[in-house]
Motif scaffolding. Structure first.
Motif, PDB file in Angstrom:
ATOM      1  N   LYS A 327      -6.678  29.630  39.194  1.00 40.25           N
ATOM      2  CA  LYS A 327      -5.516  29.007  39.023  1.00 40.25           C
ATOM      3  C   LYS A 327      -5.295  28.145  37.492  1.00 40.25           C
ATOM      4  O   LYS A 327      -4.527  28.219  36.731  1.00 40.25           O
ATOM      5  N   ALA A 328      -6.796  27.507  37.130  1.00 43.35           N
ATOM      6  CA  ALA A 328      -6.666  26.748  36.106  1.00 43.35           C
ATOM      7  C   ALA A 328      -6.860  27.589  34.896  1.00 43.35           C
ATOM      8  O   ALA A 328      -6.086  27.048  33.948  1.00 43.35           O
ATOM      9  N   MET A 329      -7.375  28.434  34.929  1.00 40.94           N
ATOM     10  CA  MET A 329      -7.445  29.597  33.848  1.00 40.94           C
ATOM     11  C   MET A 329      -6.105  30.515  33.586  1.00 40.94           C
ATOM     12  O   MET A 329      -5.720  30.535  32.514  1.00 40.94           O
ATOM     13  N   GLU A 330      -5.425  30.572  34.626  1.00 40.04           N
ATOM     14  CA  GLU A 330      -4.241  31.278  34.646  1.00 40.04           C
ATOM     15  C   GLU A 330      -3.028  30.403  33.832  1.00 40.04           C
ATOM     16  O   GLU A 330      -2.185  30.853  33.077  1.00 40.04           O
ATOM     17  N   ASP A 331      -2.994  29.133  34.506  1.00 42.51           N
ATOM     18  CA  ASP A 331      -2.254  28.181  33.648  1.00 42.51           C
ATOM     19  C   ASP A 331      -2.615  27.713  32.300  1.00 42.51           C
ATOM     20  O   ASP A 331      -1.648  27.645  31.563  1.00 42.51           O
ATOM     21  N   ALA A 332      -4.107  27.687  31.981  1.00 38.55           N
ATOM     22  CA  ALA A 332      -4.154  27.629  30.519  1.00 38.55           C
ATOM     23  C   ALA A 332      -3.631  28.640  29.620  1.00 38.55           C
ATOM     24  O   ALA A 332      -3.248  28.522  28.422  1.00 38.55           O
ATOM     25  N   ARG A 333      -4.100  29.943  30.333  1.00 32.17           N
ATOM     26  CA  ARG A 333      -3.479  31.039  29.627  1.00 32.17           C
ATOM     27  C   ARG A 333      -1.849  31.048  29.371  1.00 32.17           C
ATOM     28  O   ARG A 333      -1.207  31.241  28.109  1.00 32.17           O
ATOM     29  N   ALA A 334      -1.198  30.636  30.311  1.00 34.49           N
ATOM     30  CA  ALA A 334       0.237  30.701  30.336  1.00 34.49           C
ATOM     31  C   ALA A 334       0.790  29.456  29.348  1.00 34.49           C
ATOM     32  O   ALA A 334       1.897  29.829  28.463  1.00 34.49           O
ATOM     33  N   SER A 335       0.146  28.660  29.091  1.00 36.30           N
ATOM     34  CA  SER A 335       0.416  27.448  28.459  1.00 36.30           C
ATOM     35  C   SER A 335      -0.107  27.715  26.847  1.00 36.30           C
ATOM     36  O   SER A 335       0.426  27.186  25.916  1.00 36.30           O
ATOM     37  N   GLY A 336      -0.956  28.948  26.499  1.00 39.40           N
ATOM     38  CA  GLY A 336      -1.175  29.417  25.315  1.00 39.40           C
ATOM     39  C   GLY A 336      -2.440  28.523  24.917  1.00 39.40           C
ATOM     40  O   GLY A 336      -3.167  28.704  23.824  1.00 39.40           O
ATOM     41  N   ALA A 337      -3.210  27.715  25.670  1.00 39.76           N
ATOM     42  CA  ALA A 337      -4.459  27.124  25.176  1.00 39.76           C
ATOM     43  C   ALA A 337      -5.675  27.820  25.180  1.00 39.76           C
ATOM     44  O   ALA A 337      -6.484  27.961  24.226  1.00 39.76           O
ATOM     45  N   VAL A 338      -5.596  29.117  25.881  1.00 41.49           N
ATOM     46  CA  VAL A 338      -6.658  29.935  26.066  1.00 41.49           C
ATOM     47  C   VAL A 338      -6.063  31.443  26.240  1.00 41.49           C
ATOM     48  O   VAL A 338      -5.257  31.818  27.061  1.00 41.49           O
ATOM     49  N   ASN A 339      -6.493  32.351  25.303  1.00 44.72           N
ATOM     50  CA  ASN A 339      -6.137  33.671  25.526  1.00 44.72           C
ATOM     51  C   ASN A 339      -7.301  34.598  25.905  1.00 44.72           C
ATOM     52  O   ASN A 339      -8.457  34.342  25.303  1.00 44.72           O
ATOM     53  N   TYR A 340      -7.266  35.394  26.988  1.00 39.44           N
ATOM     54  CA  TYR A 340      -8.407  36.306  27.397  1.00 39.44           C
ATOM     55  C   TYR A 340      -7.910  37.560  27.831  1.00 39.44           C
ATOM     56  O   TYR A 340      -6.585  37.595  28.401  1.00 39.44           O
ATOM     57  N   ALA A 341      -8.858  38.635  28.014  1.00 38.94           N
ATOM     58  CA  ALA A 341      -8.287  40.011  28.394  1.00 38.94           C
ATOM     59  C   ALA A 341      -8.279  40.034  29.779  1.00 38.94           C
ATOM     60  O   ALA A 341      -7.245  40.662  30.355  1.00 38.94           O
ATOM     61  N   ASP A 342      -9.270  39.534  30.306  1.00 38.18           N
ATOM     62  CA  ASP A 342      -9.457  39.691  31.889  1.00 38.18           C
ATOM     63  C   ASP A 342     -10.383  38.236  32.451  1.00 38.18           C
ATOM     64  O   ASP A 342     -10.997  37.853  31.722  1.00 38.18           O
ATOM     65  N   LEU A 343     -10.080  38.162  33.800  1.00 42.34           N
ATOM     66  CA  LEU A 343     -10.926  37.277  34.414  1.00 42.34           C
ATOM     67  C   LEU A 343     -11.794  38.111  35.582  1.00 42.34           C
ATOM     68  O   LEU A 343     -10.975  38.426  36.556  1.00 42.34           O
ATOM     69  N   VAL A 344     -12.990  38.314  35.332  1.00 42.60           N
ATOM     70  CA  VAL A 344     -13.746  38.870  36.415  1.00 42.60           C
ATOM     71  C   VAL A 344     -14.438  38.106  37.200  1.00 42.60           C
ATOM     72  O   VAL A 344     -15.261  37.155  36.950  1.00 42.60           O
ATOM     73  N   VAL A 345     -14.281  38.194  38.738  1.00 44.89           N
ATOM     74  CA  VAL A 345     -14.899  37.293  39.603  1.00 44.89           C
ATOM     75  C   VAL A 345     -15.750  38.041  40.323  1.00 44.89           C
ATOM     76  O   VAL A 345     -15.541  38.947  41.049  1.00 44.89           O
ATOM     77  N   ASP A 346     -17.083  37.449  40.482  1.00 44.16           N
ATOM     78  CA  ASP A 346     -18.044  38.048  41.580  1.00 44.16           C
ATOM     79  C   ASP A 346     -18.436  36.999  42.366  1.00 44.16           C
ATOM     80  O   ASP A 346     -19.159  36.054  42.235  1.00 44.16           O
TER      81      ASP A 346
END
Length: 415
Positions: A327-346
């Motif tokens: 959620k923290a990363m999704e919120d950061a991307r939505a705000s424009g602070a961080v752009n990334y292609a994908d978030l891979v979780v293992d």
């Protein structure tokens, strides 16, 4: 008189019989000539019961009242221990945190020590009392409210008292008889250590070893408090258990002293993050604000395209914090602070670590570790190192095999 601090955990005071057993150990130290400060936890299971009552009563509870309730378990144990010692003709009295007083910050359920004045307890020792039984895990804020110290608070209380009263030693009585080279449940070759350095114990505690709480070891290292870990359920003497001490007390150290593991780890990778100054702060700032405990961090070049450099950022965190991190990363991307292609979780990984102050003077530790894992066909996903530690992430199904292989490779069963 020389002074000793003795701490008894919840399993050591689980019922009246075990309290009596613990009191006999205290009596033996008094007969050896010590004044003793005993730190007690709540009886086993009692704190969980009290927490449950609070949550049933008030789901959105007042943290100040929460502390007032959950601290009561230690108060009961302290009173029972003092009564038991009195029945043995040992002059003893109980102390609650506010009576000492143990002065703490006002961060309820996560308070920190400010000061432990000696005057009140010293006055009682001067009157002829031999034992002060102190309720662990608690203190009092500047506002006069009861506070609690959070997980492992009784261990930390014991070390703090040993530092404040310049105790000869702080003995931590628990349900194991010392610190082992690794978990004896994973390999029967695990060996009990006679001594271990503060730094090694701190690394092992933070990496998953459950013998001592990390905060208590940090405090012991800062104030040079000699700790001894030993069993409540065995006959002990001055050479029992494991001594946690300064590096200078250890004559010669092996390259590796122990192997630790953490089962509940997750690996998260942000794919194709723009490689620019400040990107790490933009990622890990929101994670910190969300309360995510990030451990291993690895950054590598992902791709060169469109005249700009991109990077993959990989980090590990406890599995129970994955949703918070996402959620923290999704919120950061939505705000424009961080752009990334994908978030891979293992979420199916484990962390394996080898620890030893001897690494400073021994070459080849990493090579030995990696060869041992390769021989068992265990693939390494992430590697991080420090001066006295090497940690790797591997598939969780190989966790026990990895621990056994490394224990054998470094011949930790040999003294």
């Amino acid at each position: 008189m020389p002074l000793l601090v003795m701490k008894f955990g919840g399993t050591s005071v689980a019922d009246l019989g075990r309290i009596k057993n613990a009191a006999l150990k205290v009596k033996r130290e008094v007969e050896r000539g010590y004044d003793v400060i005993v730190i007690v936890s709540a009886m086993s299971g009692k704190t969980n019961e009290l927490v449950g009552w609070v949550e049933q009563t008030s789901p959105l509870f007042d943290a100040r009242e929460y502390d007032a309730v959950v601290s009561s378990g230690e108060n009961v144990t302290a009173g029972l221990m003092a009564l038991t010692l009195q029945e043995m003709d040992i002059p003893a009295r109980s102390w609650q945190g506010w009576q000492v007083p143990i002065l703490t910050t006002s961060a309820h359920s996560a308070a920190r020590f400010i000061d432990i004045p000696r005057e009140n307890i010293d006055a009682k020792f001067a009157e002829g009392f031999k034992v002060a039984v102190v309720a662990g895990f608690q203190g009092v804020s500047a506002e006069g409210r009861i506070t609690t110290l959070g997980r492992g608070g009784s261990d930390t209380t014991a070390v703090a008292f040993a530092a404040a009263f310049a105790a000869e030693r702080c003995d931590i009585y628990t349900d194991v008889d010392g610190v082992y080279t690794t978990d004896p449940r994973i390999t029967s070759k695990a060996r009990k250590l006679e001594k271990i350095a503060f730094e090694e114990m701190l690394e092992l505690a933070s990496l998953g070893a459950k013998v001592l709480q990390t905060r208590s070891v940090e405090l012991a290292m800062r104030y040079k408090v000699r700790l001894r870990v030993l069993s409540s359920f065995e006959d002990t003497d001055e050479n029992s258990g494991t001594l946690v001490c300064d590096e200078d007390e250890i004559m010669e150290s092996k390259a590796v002293s122990g192997v630790a593991y953490s089962r509940d780890e997750a690996k998260m990778t942000l794919v194709k993050v723009q490689d620019r100054p400040g990107i790490a702060a933009a990622i890990f700032g929101p994670l910190a604000e969300a309360g995510v405990n990030v451990d291993m961090i690895v950054q590598n070049i992902s791709e060169l395209a469109d005249g700009g450099a991109y990077t993959d950022m990989t980090f590990s965190c406890p599995t129970n914090q994955v949703m918070r991190a996402q959620k923290a990363m999704e919120d950061a991307r939505a705000s424009g602070a961080v752009n990334y292609a994908d978030l891979v979780v293992d979420t199916d990984v484990a962390k394996i670590s080898v620890v030893g102050i001897g690494m400073r003077s021994h070459a080849g530790v990493a090579a030995t570790m990696f060869k041992a894992l390769a021989a068992e066909n265990i693939n390494i996903k992430v590697i991080t190192t420090s001066e006295i530690k090497i940690s790797v992430l591997v598939d969780r199904k190989y966790m026990e095999l990895a621990v056994q292989a490394l224990h054998d490779a470094f011949q930790l069963e040999k003294a």
